[in-house]
Design a protein around this motif. Structure first.
Motif, PDB file in Angstrom:
ATOM      1  N   ASN A 135      -6.626  -7.566  -1.586  1.00  0.00           N
ATOM      2  CA  ASN A 135      -7.073  -6.377  -2.342  1.00  0.00           C
ATOM      3  C   ASN A 135      -7.984  -5.498  -1.479  1.00  0.00           C
ATOM      4  N   GLN A 136      -8.934  -6.129  -0.755  1.00  0.00           N
ATOM      5  CA  GLN A 136      -9.833  -5.346   0.079  1.00  0.00           C
ATOM      6  C   GLN A 136      -9.078  -4.696   1.241  1.00  0.00           C
ATOM      7  N   ILE A 137      -8.171  -5.435   1.890  1.00  0.00           N
ATOM      8  CA  ILE A 137      -7.408  -4.857   2.998  1.00  0.00           C
ATOM      9  C   ILE A 137      -6.520  -3.723   2.492  1.00  0.00           C
ATOM     10  N   GLU A 138      -5.956  -3.892   1.301  1.00  0.00           N
ATOM     11  CA  GLU A 138      -5.155  -2.817   0.719  1.00  0.00           C
ATOM     12  C   GLU A 138      -6.012  -1.581   0.473  1.00  0.00           C
ATOM     13  N   GLN A 139      -7.253  -1.752   0.032  1.00  0.00           N
ATOM     14  CA  GLN A 139      -8.159  -0.616  -0.170  1.00  0.00           C
ATOM     15  C   GLN A 139      -8.416   0.101   1.151  1.00  0.00           C
ATOM     16  N   VAL A 140      -8.571  -0.669   2.236  1.00  0.00           N
ATOM     17  CA  VAL A 140      -8.782  -0.045   3.554  1.00  0.00           C
ATOM     18  C   VAL A 140      -7.571   0.793   3.933  1.00  0.00           C
ATOM     19  N   PHE A 141      -6.365   0.218   3.784  1.00  0.00           N
ATOM     20  CA  PHE A 141      -5.149   0.954   4.150  1.00  0.00           C
ATOM     21  C   PHE A 141      -4.973   2.203   3.289  1.00  0.00           C
ATOM     22  N   ILE A 142      -5.330   2.111   1.992  1.00  0.00           N
ATOM     23  CA  ILE A 142      -5.235   3.288   1.115  1.00  0.00           C
ATOM     24  C   ILE A 142      -6.137   4.397   1.631  1.00  0.00           C
ATOM     25  N   ASN A 143      -7.378   4.060   1.972  1.00  0.00           N
ATOM     26  CA  ASN A 143      -8.313   5.072   2.467  1.00  0.00           C
ATOM     27  C   ASN A 143      -7.804   5.720   3.743  1.00  0.00           C
ATOM     28  N   LEU A 144      -7.317   4.884   4.677  1.00  0.00           N
ATOM     29  CA  LEU A 144      -6.859   5.421   5.962  1.00  0.00           C
ATOM     30  C   LEU A 144      -5.609   6.272   5.796  1.00  0.00           C
ATOM     31  N   LEU A 145      -4.667   5.818   4.959  1.00  0.00           N
ATOM     32  CA  LEU A 145      -3.443   6.597   4.763  1.00  0.00           C
ATOM     33  C   LEU A 145      -3.729   7.908   4.034  1.00  0.00           C
ATOM     34  N   THR A 192       0.835  -1.205   0.000  1.00  0.00           N
ATOM     35  CA  THR A 192       0.000   0.000   0.000  1.00  0.00           C
ATOM     36  C   THR A 192       0.868   1.252   0.000  1.00  0.00           C
ATOM     37  N   LEU A 193       1.912   1.237   0.874  1.00  0.00           N
ATOM     38  CA  LEU A 193       2.804   2.406   0.934  1.00  0.00           C
ATOM     39  C   LEU A 193       3.520   2.617  -0.392  1.00  0.00           C
ATOM     40  N   THR A 194       3.936   1.533  -1.030  1.00  0.00           N
ATOM     41  CA  THR A 194       4.597   1.654  -2.334  1.00  0.00           C
ATOM     42  C   THR A 194       3.662   2.282  -3.364  1.00  0.00           C
ATOM     43  N   LEU A 195       2.363   1.982  -3.256  1.00  0.00           N
ATOM     44  CA  LEU A 195       1.380   2.464  -4.217  1.00  0.00           C
ATOM     45  C   LEU A 195       1.084   3.948  -4.051  1.00  0.00           C
ATOM     46  N   ILE A 196       1.021   4.445  -2.814  1.00  0.00           N
ATOM     47  CA  ILE A 196       0.536   5.813  -2.602  1.00  0.00           C
ATOM     48  C   ILE A 196       1.617   6.800  -2.188  1.00  0.00           C
ATOM     49  N   CYS A 197       2.798   6.317  -1.790  1.00  0.00           N
ATOM     50  CA  CYS A 197       3.808   7.258  -1.298  1.00  0.00           C
ATOM     51  C   CYS A 197       4.383   8.146  -2.408  1.00  0.00           C
ATOM     52  N   ASN A 198       4.158   7.791  -3.659  1.00  0.00           N
ATOM     53  CA  ASN A 198       4.629   8.641  -4.757  1.00  0.00           C
ATOM     54  C   ASN A 198       3.697   9.809  -5.045  1.00  0.00           C
ATOM     55  N   GLN A 199       2.520   9.829  -4.389  1.00  0.00           N
ATOM     56  CA  GLN A 199       1.612  10.949  -4.596  1.00  0.00           C
ATOM     57  C   GLN A 199       2.196  12.216  -3.978  1.00  0.00           C
ATOM     58  N   ALA A 200       1.748  13.340  -4.515  1.00  0.00           N
ATOM     59  CA  ALA A 200       2.335  14.628  -4.121  1.00  0.00           C
ATOM     60  C   ALA A 200       2.116  14.934  -2.647  1.00  0.00           C
ATOM     61  N   CYS A 201       0.957  14.518  -2.098  1.00  0.00           N
ATOM     62  CA  CYS A 201       0.672  14.874  -0.710  1.00  0.00           C
ATOM     63  C   CYS A 201       1.582  14.176   0.288  1.00  0.00           C
TER      64      CYS A 201
END
Length: 538
Positions: free
Chosen positions: A413-423, A382-391
């Protein structure tokens, strides 16, 4: 009259000793009397044999005067001898130390003759016991009589002085009568000694038993009775000081443990009474929380059915609008003055499409496709997926993983979606430079694994904490759909878990996802329990 335990035991033991030792003394005296009687018979038999042997030669010489003198001398030298008499085979008393009996005939039924003449034919041989008798003489004294046969030996029927026919077997009887006074005196003395010794022994044993019973039984029992009275009076600080290493000692220890438990129970009851209102309030809040969760679940289910229908109805015309608006915006014949308006239509249509997609994700009741997955690996992905975003460029992510977390059956996949939302929510709450702390661990007692995401952002007001999982509720000022946390809540609930949240305004927020772990798996990798997840944001 109420007897004490010591008195009852002493009395019972004394009676038992008296009965047993009295029986023993009686049997002992009876055996002694029997032995003395047998000894008297033996002495009388030996005396008779001695007299017969001593007078035998005088009889052969027909010196009757000397033979009778010997009998008189023997009879006069012993006080125990009452009389000695010789009786021929016809029952004539030929000589007696009692001169009054000389020349008298004895009946065959007399005591001296009955033991041999009781049958149809006289006995030639009899044991000393069968030849003895006990009777009372004329003076009222108890005496022992022993009759010993004088047999016709060869020297008797061949002697020249007085010829006896060879066929005669018995020539006469020597009857010795002795007094039993000495024997009775010994028995009386012995019996008195036995009685005295028995009484003394019973008294000594009773004293010893009384002392031991008092020390080993009565004192501990009294101490425990007193302790019971103290407990009944409400004194739960009292203890029994019994040092016995036996059943009474164990009973005393049980009394002390019981008192300790009673005191503990009373303290708990007192604390319960003092804190009853607080406990009732805590239980009320828990019930309200459970009711809120139930209402929230029902609300999500109802809204899911509603928005599913709405999303399907909106999605088709929205797709048409987006396609045709994109085509027109790309047409070279379009008036440039209208291009900005079409771009705005495309942008807002895309935004509507995202909202519809969120509605469909929220309404979709898809079962989790579970497979063995590692929670830490899902978080890293999850961190690898979203840490490249500007925020996330100015945010420091701190990872505190527990490496002992076992693999669990999850839908990655579902747990990753939860972590994405929370992060993403944590990133938006910080809105600039800040820190996100991610901590994972396991609670072996509850059999649960947790993942806690803590930010130091703006926080959530307390009045909004109960609404953040409601659909379409958002604090992002028209920048969010309000469906991310609702979807996350449904996913975690579908895995049998729960989401907890703690937040303080201007300090930060912590979202903790709890997921159940298989008991067998957790036992295989059981280690020391991890500290609980942070309750307040750092």
């Amino acid at each position: 009259m109420r007897l004490s335990l010591l008195a009852k035991l002493s009395l019972a033991i004394s009676l038992i000793l008296l009965a047993t030792m009295g029986l023993f003394a009686y049997i002992n005296v009876e055996q002694l009397e029997k032995l003395l009687y047998e000894e008297a018979i033996t002495d009388a038999d030996k005396l008779s044999e001695t007299i017969i042997r001593t007078t035998h030669y005088h009889m052969l010489e027909n010196n009757l005067k000397r033979a009778y003198q010997i009998i008189d001398e023997v009879g006069s030298q012993r006080d125990s001898i009452e009389r000695i008499r010789m009786v021929n085979k016809f029952g004539l008393v030929t000589h007696s130390t009692d001169s009054k009996e000389n020349g008298l005939y004895l009946d065959k039924k007399a005591e001296a003759c009955s033991m041999c003449h009781s049958g149809p034919s006289p006995l030639l041989h009899a044991t000393s016991m069968n030849r003895s008798r006990i009777f009372t003489d004329k003076a009222g004294k108890e005496v022992l009589g022993l009759a010993k046969a004088i047999y016709n030996e060869e020297r008797c029927f061949t002697a020249p002085c007085h010829f006896h026919p060879k066929e005669a077997k018995v020539l006469g009887v020597l009857d010795v009568i002795v007094s039993l006074d000495q024997m009775h005196q010994k028995v009386y003395v012995y019996r008195n000694e036995i009685i005295v010794l028995t009484v003394m022994q019973i008294g000594l044993i009773a004293l010893c038993l009384t002392f031991l019973t008092q020390r080993l039984v009565n004192r501990p029992v009294r101490a425990m009775v007193q302790h019971a009275h103290l407990i009944g009076g409400g004194d739960l600080d009292a203890t029994v000081t019994v040092k016995n290493r036996d059943e009474l000692g164990e009973l005393a220890n049980a009394f002390n443990r019981m008192t300790k438990n009673l005191k503990k129970a009373r303290v708990e009851l007192e604390d319960w009474g003092k804190n009853l209102e607080e406990k009732v309030e805590e239980r009320t809040q828990e019930i309200k929380k459970i009711e809120s969760q139930l209402v929230h679940s029902e609300k999500l289910a109802s809204l899911g059915e509603l928005v599913a229908g709405i999303a399907h109805e909106i999605n088709n015309p929205l797709t048409g609008i987006l396609v045709f608006a994109s085509l027109i915006a790309g047409d070279s014949k379009l008036d440039p003055s209208l291009k900005g308006d079409l771009d705005l239509i495309v942008k807002e249509t895309q935004r509507c499409a995202r909202i519809v997609k969120g509605l469909l994700d929220f309404a979709r009741e898809s079962m989790p496709q579970k497979k063995p997955s590692a929670l830490n690996a899902i978080m890293d992905a999850t961190l690898t997926l979203i840490c490249n975003q500007a925020c996330f460029h100015d945010i420091n992510v701190v990872k505190e993983y527990n490496p002992d977390i076992p693999e669990m059956h999850l839908d990655p996949n579902q747990i990753e979606q939860v972590f994405i939302n929370l992060l993403l929510n944590a990133c938006h709450a910080i809105g600039g430079p800040g820190e996100i702390r991610i901590k994972t661990g396991i609670d072996h007692e509850k059999g649960e694994v947790y993942a806690a995401i803590t930010d130091n952002g703006c926080g959530i007001p307390e009045e909004n904490l109960s609404k953040i999982f409601d659909p379409f509720f958002s604090t992002k000022d028209n920048k969010g759909t309000g469906l991310g946390l609702s979807v996350s809540y449904g996913i975690i609930e579908g895995h049998g878990g729960r989401i907890d949240v703690q937040s303080t305004v201007d300090v930060g927020t912590t979202f903790t996802c709890w997921l159940p772990v298989d008991y067998e798996e957790s036992q295989k990798t059981a280690t020391e329990p991890d500290p609980p997840p942070p309750q307040k944001p750092a």
